[in-house]
Scaffold this active site. Structure first.
Site, PDB file in Angstrom:
ATOM      1  N   GLY A 149       0.654  -1.373   0.159  1.00  0.00           N
ATOM      2  CA  GLY A 149       0.075   0.060  -0.241  1.00  0.00           C
ATOM      3  C   GLY A 149       1.020   1.340   0.078  1.00  0.00           C
ATOM      4  O   GLY A 149       0.933   2.065  -0.903  1.00  0.00           O
ATOM      5  N   ARG A 150       1.685   1.317   1.217  1.00  0.00           N
ATOM      6  CA  ARG A 150       2.383   2.588   1.294  1.00  0.00           C
ATOM      7  C   ARG A 150       3.312   2.835   0.195  1.00  0.00           C
ATOM      8  O   ARG A 150       3.511   4.012  -0.218  1.00  0.00           O
ATOM      9  CB  ARG A 150       3.316   2.524   2.729  1.00  0.00           C
ATOM     10  CG  ARG A 150       4.104   3.483   2.991  1.00  0.00           C
ATOM     11  CD  ARG A 150       5.005   3.016   4.097  1.00  0.00           C
ATOM     12  NE  ARG A 150       4.258   2.377   5.239  1.00  0.00           N
ATOM     13  CZ  ARG A 150       3.836   2.758   6.359  1.00  0.00           C
ATOM     14  NH1 ARG A 150       3.910   3.745   6.636  1.00  0.00           N
ATOM     15  NH2 ARG A 150       3.167   1.694   7.313  1.00  0.00           N
TER      16      ARG A 150
ATOM     17  N   CYS B 266      -5.967  20.479  20.439  1.00  0.00           N
ATOM     18  CA  CYS B 266      -5.654  20.680  21.878  1.00  0.00           C
ATOM     19  C   CYS B 266      -5.101  19.582  22.624  1.00  0.00           C
ATOM     20  O   CYS B 266      -5.687  18.582  23.458  1.00  0.00           O
ATOM     21  CB  CYS B 266      -6.976  20.933  22.749  1.00  0.00           C
ATOM     22  SG  CYS B 266      -7.887  22.255  22.135  1.00  0.00           S
TER      23      CYS B 266
ATOM     24  N   TYR C 162      -1.869   6.246   4.702  1.00  0.00           N
ATOM     25  CA  TYR C 162      -2.107   6.361   6.061  1.00  0.00           C
ATOM     26  C   TYR C 162      -2.164   7.669   6.771  1.00  0.00           C
ATOM     27  O   TYR C 162      -2.191   7.978   7.929  1.00  0.00           O
ATOM     28  CB  TYR C 162      -1.214   5.350   6.916  1.00  0.00           C
ATOM     29  CG  TYR C 162      -1.106   4.019   6.323  1.00  0.00           C
ATOM     30  CD1 TYR C 162      -2.287   3.034   6.539  1.00  0.00           C
ATOM     31  CD2 TYR C 162      -0.175   3.585   5.619  1.00  0.00           C
ATOM     32  CE1 TYR C 162      -2.025   1.912   6.056  1.00  0.00           C
ATOM     33  CE2 TYR C 162       0.185   2.373   5.056  1.00  0.00           C
ATOM     34  CZ  TYR C 162      -0.950   1.628   5.311  1.00  0.00           C
ATOM     35  OH  TYR C 162      -0.998   0.290   4.865  1.00  0.00           O
TER      36      TYR C 162
HETATM   37  C1  LIG Z   1      -1.434  -3.127   6.200  1.00  0.00           C
HETATM   38  C2  LIG Z   1      -1.316  -4.490   5.383  1.00  0.00           C
HETATM   39  C3  LIG Z   1      -0.619  -4.329   4.057  1.00  0.00           C
HETATM   40  C4  LIG Z   1      -0.038  -3.221   3.289  1.00  0.00           C
HETATM   41  O1  LIG Z   1       0.890  -2.617   4.250  1.00  0.00           O
HETATM   42  P1  LIG Z   1       1.829  -1.428   3.720  1.00  0.00           P
HETATM   43  O2  LIG Z   1       2.917  -1.058   4.390  1.00  0.00           O
HETATM   44  O3  LIG Z   1       0.843  -0.160   3.295  1.00  0.00           O
HETATM   45  O4  LIG Z   1       2.434  -1.985   2.328  1.00  0.00           O
HETATM   46  C5  LIG Z   1      -0.573  -5.412   3.397  1.00  0.00           C
HETATM   47  N1  LIG Z   1      -1.264  -6.580   3.963  1.00  0.00           N
HETATM   48  C6  LIG Z   1      -1.867  -6.796   4.964  1.00  0.00           C
HETATM   49  C7  LIG Z   1      -2.528  -7.832   5.439  1.00  0.00           C
HETATM   50  C8  LIG Z   1      -1.882  -5.555   5.818  1.00  0.00           C
HETATM   51  O5  LIG Z   1      -2.560  -5.416   6.849  1.00  0.00           O
END
Ligand SMILES: *Cc1c(COP(=O)(O)O)cnc(C)c1O
Length: 467
Positions: free
Chosen positions: A312-313, A388, A418
């Site tokens: 994802g990241r 705050c 995120y």
């Molecule tokens: C969060 C997650 C990902 C993605 O992680 P990244 O660090 O964003 O690449 C992939 N698989 C599972 C099961 C996750 O929980």
């Protein structure tokens, strides 16, 4: 060098510079010194959309997605195998982003009803969606099985029975992966390997064997392989190698009971939040991980399963920046071992409601002045929000031009993953819009909330909803 600065943060010669890897591909400073991204000047973006605003470099996201898919496909093809990439929607998902992923040939992972409906609304074919979660509800599972989801990653014995009952009732069969705890947890450069991991996700390697046996007895559930995700913001391949080796040992044993066509090794590839982060090229990671799997399979004399990955990241993180406006600045004198030093607090019009990672994880970020360049001497700054909470930090440590003043725009790098995804309404602050920029044009892909949106949820307010 300010003694309050952490050891890793060196004072830059030029506090306007843009560290490579940290910022979106299209970022630059215009001749007048202003930042531009996707061909749009910061001032133009803010004039049209206000602050705070999250800006995604569309080409950057599309290119990373495409490159990631190609990298894993090529790495697997060298061993006569195949690989698929799922975009981990939890990093940040809108229908627009889901479509970019599909157009780049990726699949999409979701972990809630909301993410699932977003992917479906985007037109992602159900068989290209994977579904995660340690406690998926019965109604979520019903929806997923009813639409014919590609794979559900099962996380507990209870869930196996639930899926079986639902699939049977719907007269269908559901493909499932079994999530295992390999005992390997990786973070940045190191990994920790234990026999049993003390966390909520998945089955231990021993439990997984009986879970698979149970699935194989059930006519409405089809076992397709093991799944393992070892952590996030990982830079090396060693954790993946260790984990793959442990998972393959079980995979080999499971082959005695029937086919195991797939193996999903998760995501977690790291990005550069600051100039000291050194992520590998995705091609090198893909080669390193896939080679390790292929070698392990060869050593065991088994065929390499079709592989899947779910980053994802590393696809969307560095493509995003957040633009804020400076509201106040305040030098604070702090006593040190040999005297005192100043830290410049720079308060902006957002904070932990639009990016909770610094408060939640102590995450480090990078920031630059965006509305102009400045030749003032760099000052050690802490960019803080308007909430705050003294832990409401946006960028804990950064050198910014010492003449930064209210009205200046500040850009925070690598907020694509995120941040918007974890945004909240803490202090009744509306969540900012997200725009995609490309070739000098900007489009809202997620509209910002209004005060009205917030008030509308309060059942005690029935009139005057026009703020
Ligand atoms: C969060 C997650 C990902 C993605 O992680 P990244 O660090 O964003 O690449 C992939 N698989 C599972 C099961 C996750 O929980």
């Amino acid at each position: 060098m300010n003694p309050l600065a952490p050891a890793w943060l060196t004072e830059p010669d030029d506090a306007n510079d843009l560290a490579p890897l940290v910022w979106p591909d299209s970022i630059k400073r215009t001749k007048k010194g202003e930042l531009s991204v996707g061909g749009m000047k910061a001032s133009k973006i803010v004039e049209a959309f206000g602050t705070p605003i999250m800006v995604l470099d569309e080409q950057h996201v599309r290119e990373r997605a495409e490159r990631t898919r190609r990298a894993f496909e090529a790495a697997a093809a060298r061993h006569d195998g195949s690989a698929r990439v799922y975009y981990a929607g939890k990093a940040f998902l809108t229908t627009e982003i889901a479509r970019w992923m599909i157009q780049a040939g990726l699949n999409v992972d979701v972990c809630s009803r909301g993410e699932l409906e977003t992917a479906l609304a985007a037109g992602v074919p159900a068989d290209r969606i994977g579904f995660h979660g340690n406690n998926k509800s019965v109604s979520e599972l019903e929806r997923a099985i009813d639409v014919g989801l590609g794979t559900i990653v099962v996380d507990s014995p209870i869930e196996i029975e639930r899926i079986s009952a639902i699939a049977e009732r719907l007269g269908t069969s559901q493909r499932v992966l079994v999530r295992v705890r390999s005992g390997v947890h990786a973070d940045t450069h190191d990994f920790l390997a234990t026999a049993h991991e003390d966390q909520k996700f998945g089955f231990s390697l021993e439990e997984a064997e009986s879970a698979v046996a149970r699935i194989r007895e059930l006519p409405s559930v089809e076992f397709v392989g093991l799944h393992c995700h070892i952590g996030s913001q990982i830079f090396g391949v060693s954790g993946f190698r260790e984990s793959a080796s442990r998972v393959l040992e079980l995979h080999e044993r499971l082959l005695e009971g029937g086919p195991v066509p797939l193996m999903n090794l998760g995501g977690g590839f790291g990005i550069a939040y600051t100039r000291v982060d050194t992520p590998a090229e995705i091609e090198d990671l893909a080669d390193g991980i896939v080679d390790a799997v292929a070698n392990e399979c060869a050593a065991r004399g088994i065929e390499m399963p079709a592989l899947a990955f779910e980053p994802g990241r590393s696809i969307i993180g560095s493509a995003g920046i957040t633009l804020y406006e400076v509201g106040t600045t305040k030098p604070v004198t702090v006593e040190t071992d040999d005297g005192s030093a100043d830290r410049l607090y720079v308060a902006v019009d957002g904070g932990m409601s639009d990016n909770v990672r610094p408060a939640l994880y102590g995450a480090q970020y990078s920031a630059r002045i965006a509305s102009r360049a400045s030749d003032a001497a760099p000052a050690l700054a802490r960019v803080v929000g308007m909430h705050c909470e003294s832990g409401d930090i946006v960028v804990d440590n950064e050198y910014l031009p010492g003449d930064i003043v209210p009205g200046d725009l500040v850009a925070v790098a690598s907020t694509g993953a995120y941040s918007a995804a974890m945004a909240s309404n803490y202090n009744h602050v509306p969540r900012p819009a997200v725009i995609a920029v490309r070739d000098g044009e900007a489009r809202v892909i997620l509209r910002g909330e209004t005060i009205n949106d917030l008030l509308a949820r309060d059942t005690g307010i029935t009139e005057g909803l026009d703020r």
